[in-house]
Design a protein around this motif. Structure first.
Motif, PDB file in Angstrom:
ATOM      1  N   GLN A 516      56.976 -14.531  33.033  1.00 19.09           N
ATOM      2  CA  GLN A 516      56.293 -14.217  34.293  1.00 19.09           C
ATOM      3  C   GLN A 516      57.063 -14.774  35.495  1.00 19.09           C
ATOM      4  O   GLN A 516      56.802 -14.402  36.639  1.00 19.09           O
ATOM      5  N   ASP A 537      52.425 -10.659  26.204  1.00 17.18           N
ATOM      6  CA  ASP A 537      51.487 -10.037  27.142  1.00 17.18           C
ATOM      7  C   ASP A 537      51.941 -10.211  28.585  1.00 17.18           C
ATOM      8  O   ASP A 537      51.626  -9.385  29.447  1.00 17.18           O
ATOM      9  N   GLU A 538      52.693 -11.304  28.862  1.00 17.82           N
ATOM     10  CA  GLU A 538      53.111 -11.606  30.236  1.00 17.82           C
ATOM     11  C   GLU A 538      53.987 -10.510  30.836  1.00 17.82           C
ATOM     12  O   GLU A 538      54.198 -10.475  32.053  1.00 17.82           O
ATOM     13  N   GLY A 540      53.274  -7.647  31.379  1.00 17.11           N
ATOM     14  CA  GLY A 540      52.475  -6.856  32.310  1.00 17.11           C
ATOM     15  C   GLY A 540      52.402  -7.442  33.698  1.00 17.11           C
ATOM     16  O   GLY A 540      51.966  -6.778  34.639  1.00 17.11           O
ATOM     17  N   SER A 541      52.863  -8.701  33.851  1.00 18.86           N
ATOM     18  CA  SER A 541      52.835  -9.340  35.179  1.00 18.86           C
ATOM     19  C   SER A 541      54.091  -9.045  35.983  1.00 18.86           C
ATOM     20  O   SER A 541      54.188  -9.449  37.150  1.00 18.86           O
ATOM     21  N   PRO A 560      51.395  -4.724  23.950  1.00 18.00           N
ATOM     22  CA  PRO A 560      50.436  -5.307  24.907  1.00 18.00           C
ATOM     23  C   PRO A 560      49.797  -4.229  25.772  1.00 18.00           C
ATOM     24  O   PRO A 560      50.473  -3.372  26.334  1.00 18.00           O
ATOM     25  N   GLN A 562      48.718  -4.745  28.491  1.00 13.81           N
ATOM     26  CA  GLN A 562      49.100  -5.042  29.869  1.00 13.81           C
ATOM     27  C   GLN A 562      50.219  -4.123  30.383  1.00 13.81           C
ATOM     28  O   GLN A 562      50.489  -4.093  31.597  1.00 13.81           O
ATOM     29  N   ASP A 565      49.631  -1.974  33.319  1.00 15.51           N
ATOM     30  CA  ASP A 565      49.693  -2.479  34.695  1.00 15.51           C
ATOM     31  C   ASP A 565      51.036  -2.180  35.356  1.00 15.51           C
ATOM     32  O   ASP A 565      51.209  -2.454  36.543  1.00 15.51           O
TER      33      ASP A 565
END
Length: 986
Positions: A516, A537-538, A540-541, A560, A562, A565
């Motif tokens: 991230q 999952d990070e 998606g940030s 993920p 995410q 996003d």
């Protein structure tokens, strides 16, 4: 009451009698000028003479005024003709003010005048013929104004004129031959005027006293006259940026006093003439960007040259060894030719070589050991040749190097350890060779490194953790090597990293935790390695991520959710060991190829994973589902058809059919859904080209829709283009992929109704935010980030697009901001693809751009190149620093550029910087301000390239950390050096 009035009258009479006649005339001059900085406050009527007044010089014996120097004072108003009543006045200097009238025949009253300096003002109208009646005039400088019309034939009647500069005006007609009658003339400076196509008058060869002939950018055609060889006193010949043809006349080698010959950016052909041995004083020779052929004469390289530019021609043969003997050579640029052979073995041994660029040739052999013998080499650019061998150990000690580009050669061996850690290098490019060995951990010393490209080599071993200490690193490409081990966890500390490409290696392990931290990441490619574990999952940030390629690895587990996003242009997770369901956004047929080769992966895509249950039942359910889907489609199509038929009946609009839509990315919404949001309630902006609507779609995605109504508006009717605004925008944005360029999702062309669908920028435009009520939200770190983002976007257009693209309408309102204030360059309705950009500029028949942002030369020559964008971007930088509009009533008839320069000169930097900004950043702000001034230089040739602008901004950033305020309030004098450069304009 009468008694008091009488006393007042007697008092005025007494004081006026105490000031001599010259002083009374100067009082009238003061009354006719606006003096916002009170520079003329010392001009008072209490003195006997004006000799002590600011800018006034008198004869010591007679106390009569002989010279007036009011340069750089910010004065405004018409030319003060009362000065002509000063009978002993020999010099008037009003340089760099806002004198805004036209010159009339009244100027002839200044009969004693020897020097008339009016450059860098706002004078308009035609040049008065009466100037030639000033029999004593020696210096006439009217450069950088707005004079129009032709140069009067009467100008050939000057009797004592030695210096005439009319550069940077709006003059038409042709270069008049009558100027050849001014036998006393030493400096003839006419550059950067929109003259009609015309030849160089052969009569100029009559000017036997001429020292400088500057005719750059004068629309000259035809050949260079042989007769110019008669100018035996000429030291500077500049005929660049024209359309001259034919060969270089051998007579130019008769110019025994010449120190500089600049013929670049023409269409000259043939070979270089013989006879350069006569030019013993020649220091700079530039014939780049022509069509010259043949070899370099040995006699040219035997001169004591300082700068030799032969790039963008068709030269061939070898580079003579004699060039290495020149004691002064610091600049050698030969790129884009057909040179072969080896570089001279002693190149750099006898001179302080700074810039060497021989890219795109056929050079071979090794890099000379002596290139950095004097320790001043800054640029080493050898790309696209056939160089071989190892990198010399001596280059590892060349701490002055800033750019190292060795791409696409035949180098091999181990890169010296010290070479990896050069402290000033910011671009390090070794890709496309056969280098081997490890990347040295000494790379930690390369703390200025922004771009590291080492792909397509044979490097092996682990990637050193020290790469993660390079805080300024923006791009790291190391694909197609033999790297092993894991991805260093330290890489997640690179918050400025935009591109990370490590595909086609033998890396193992997983994606490091903490990704991230890659807030600026635009491209992540780890394909074809041995990576394993789960996709974090990070990921998606990483909201700026456009490209994600993890294919050909051993990743397992679920994808993920995410990922929904992100707004990815490319997604490839194929050939892994992933399982489970697909994220809803990607559970579509169009993404099939992104997931193939994952046997355990299930989703709604046919044949992507095994189907469970009874085959007949599944078939029945599939048929039933198809019926419902078909019925739904029929119903929706019927509703849409009815809606458009109704619209046609009410408004006579054409139906926006599917054939009219065109997508440029994989989109997760229906184009027809866009039409529902074209209502007045959804308008978020409007302009001359149409309205912009906000559309919040059913899938939760938000887009911006620009509607161009009516017939296509021709924005550019140049001879080489016949595209309207819609076509220009589609053609440009449809092919661009960059994190700092606004993304065009799709478009619709239905004749009367043309739609452009973009990604939505929640923070609107920089102009609205900076100059609106929310301007306080933009602290300095945010403004700096915006400046750097926009610079990188423009740099991509200028340097990485093939062919290059010139935006032509760069302004703060066309820089859009996302939720995290990341900047995107937008609105390409007047963008221009510059074919043959290396041939200089391309003429336009109309001006594109916005008031306050248009480069001076663009406004009157209509010649477009990247320098026009650079000027406009410089204005944006000044907006960010000052918080002021590019044009403001407070500036009077000035624009922001002139206001900044005048205020800096008179009041210092504290009066320029936006008071809302934290003073702790003063040093950094001053550096960015300096970059802005360089970009807004009046002369295009003095503006840095966008690639250089990005580098300067990165250097100015210093991590965006507030430092102790060490600034003394002074700033680079670059702007004034350009304006008052006596060898050029003034």
């Amino acid at each position: 009451m009468f008694f008091h009035l009488s006393l007042l009258f007697l008092s005025l009479l007494f004081t006026s009698n105490s000031l001599n006649q010259d002083g009374l005339f100067l009082q009238q001059v003061k009354l006719g000028l606006s003096d916002p900085s009170r520079a003329l406050s010392s001009w008072n009527d209490r003195d006997d003479t004006p000799c002590g007044w600011n800018g006034v010089t008198c004869d010591k014996s007679t106390q009569r005024v002989t010279s007036i120097d009011l340069s750089n004072l910010g004065l405004m108003g018409p030319f003060p003709y009362f000065l002509c009543r000063l009978t002993n006045l020999t010099s008037i200097n009003l340089l760099n003010n806002s004198i805004n009238s036209s010159l009339t025949s009244d100027i002839a009253a200044c009969q004693s005048l020897e020097v008339l300096e009016l450059s860098a003002n706002l004078l308009v109208g035609s040049l008065p013929e009466s100037l030639s009646e000033l029999k004593n005039l020696k210096t006439l400088n009217l450069a950088m104004n707005n004079f129009s019309g032709s140069i009067p034939a009467k100008f050939g009647e000057f009797q004592k004129l030695e210096w005439i500069s009319l550069a940077g005006n709006l003059l038409t007609g042709t270069v008049p031959s009558v100027l050849g009658n001014i036998s006393t003339l030493q400096y003839l400076l006419l550059s950067y005027n929109p003259f009609a196509p015309g030849q160089i008058p052969s009569q100029l060869s009559n000017l036997t006293n001429l020292v400088e002939l500057w005719l750059a950018g004068c629309n000259l055609v035809g050949s260079i006259p042989e007769s110019l060889g008669k100018l035996s006193r000429l030291t500077n010949l500049d005929l660049s940026l024209n359309r001259l043809t034919g060969s270089i006349p051998s007579s130019l080698t008769w110019l025994k006093s010449v120190e500089q010959i600049e013929l670049y950016n023409n269409t000259l052909s043939g070979e270089l003439p013989l006879g350069f041995s006569n030019l013993t004083l020649l220091r700079r020779f530039d014939v780049s960007t022509n069509e010259l052929t043949g070899t370099i004469p040995n006699e040219l390289t035997e001169l004591e040259l300082e700068s030799l530019h032969l790039f963008e021609n068709r030269f061939e043969g070898t580079l003579p060894e004699s060039i290495a003997k020149s004691p002064n050579l610091y600049d050698l640029k030969l790129f884009n030719n057909k040179f072969t052979g080896e570089l001279p073995s002693q190149l750099g041994l006898n001179s302080s070589l700074k810039w060497l660029d021989v890219s795109y040739n056929g050079f071979s052999g090794a890099i000379p050991e002596s290139l950095c013998a004097k320790g001043e080499l800054e640029d080493l650019i050898l790309i696209y040749n056939s160089f071989s061998g190892k990198i010399p150990e001596s280059l590892g000690k060349c701490n002055s190097l800033g750019r190292v580009r060795l791409r696409n050669n035949r180098f091999n061996g181990i890169v010296p350890g010290e070479f990896w850690g050069l402290p000033r290098v910011y671009l390090f490019e070794l890709e496309g060779n056969s280098f081997s060995g490890k990347v040295s951990n000494r790379i930690a010393s390369a703390y200025n490194l922004s771009v590291l490209k080492i792909s397509k080599n044979q490097f092996s071993g682990n990637l050193p953790a020290e790469i993660g200490f390079l805080n300024k690193l923006i791009e790291f490409s190391a694909s197609d090597n033999l790297f092993t081990g894991s991805i260093p966890g330290s890489l997640v500390n690179l918050s400025s990293l935009s591109t990370l490409v490590l595909d086609d290696n033998e890396l193992s392990g997983g994606i490091p935790s903490g990704i991230q931290g890659w807030k600026s990441l635009n491209e992540l490619s780890l394909a074809n390695n041995r990576l394993s574990g789960s996709i974090p999952d990070e990921i998606g940030s990483l909201h700026l991520l456009n490209y994600l390629d993890l294919s050909g690895n051993r990743f397992s587990g679920k994808i993920p959710i995410q990922l929904d996003d992100l707004k990815l242009n490319l997604l490839n997770l194929s050939n892994n060991m992933l399982s489970g369901a697909l994220p809803p956004l990607y559970a579509k047929e169009m993404y099939r190829s992104s997931f193939v080769g994952n046997p355990g992966l299930c989703g709604d895509l046919e044949d992507l994973c095994p189907q469970e249950g009874d085959p007949k039942k599944q078939s029945y359910l599939w048929i039933l589902r198809s019926i419902f889907i078909l019925a739904g489609i029929v119903f929706v199509v019927g509703v849409v058809w009815f809606y458009f038929k109704y619209q046609n009946f009410k408004k006579a609009k054409r139906v926006v059919t599917a054939s009219k839509w065109r997508s440029f990315h994989k989109i997760g919404f229906s184009e027809f859904e866009i039409l529902d949001y074209l209502k007045e309630d959804n308008v978020i902006g409007s302009g001359g080209s149409g309205k912009v609507y906000k559309a919040v779609l059913s899938n939760g995605e938000t887009v911006a829709v620009k509607k161009l109504s009516g017939e296509s508006k021709k924005k550019d009717t140049s001879h080489s283009s016949n595209k309207d605004e819609f076509e220009a925008e589609v053609e440009t944005l449809g092919n661009i992929r960059h994190k700092n360029i606004v993304r065009l999702w799709c478009c619709c062309n239905a004749g009367d109704c043309k739609l452009l669908v973009y990604e939505y920028m929640p923070n609107g435009s920089l102009g609205d935010l900076l100059h609106g009520s929310k301007g306080g939200l933009l602290d300095w770190p945010t403004r700096y980030k915006i400046a750097l983002d926009a610079a990188e976007g423009l740099s991509y257009l200028h340097h990485d697009c093939v062919p290059p693209i010139v935006h032509r309408d760069v302004k703060s309102n066309n820089i859009l901001l996302d939720a995290e204030f990341g900047a995107r360059v937008a609105d390409f309705g007047v963008a221009k693809v510059v074919q043959g950009v290396n041939k200089g500029t391309e003429s336009m028949s109309v001006i594109a751009g916005s008031c306050g942002y248009i480069a001076p030369e663009y406004a009157y020559t209509l010649r477009v190149n990247e320098k026009s964008d650079i000027y406009s971007f410089g204005v944006v930088l000044l907006e960010l620093v000052t918080g002021r509009l590019p044009v403001d009533p407070e500036f009077g008839e000035k624009d922001l550029v002139k206001w900044v320069c005048t205020t800096l000169d008179q009041n210092g930097m504290d009066h320029v910087i936006d008071p809302k900004l934290d003073s702790r950043y003063k040093d950094e702000i001053s550096e960015v301000l300096d970059v802005g001034l360089r970009c807004t230089s009046s002369l295009p040739i003095d503006r840095p390239s966008m690639r250089r602008v990005v580098k300067m901004l990165q250097e100015a950033g210093m991590g965006n950390k507030p430092e102790a305020n060490k600034s003394d309030g002074k700033l680079s004098r670059f702007y004034y050096e350009v304006v008052s450069d006596q060898a050029r304009i003034v």
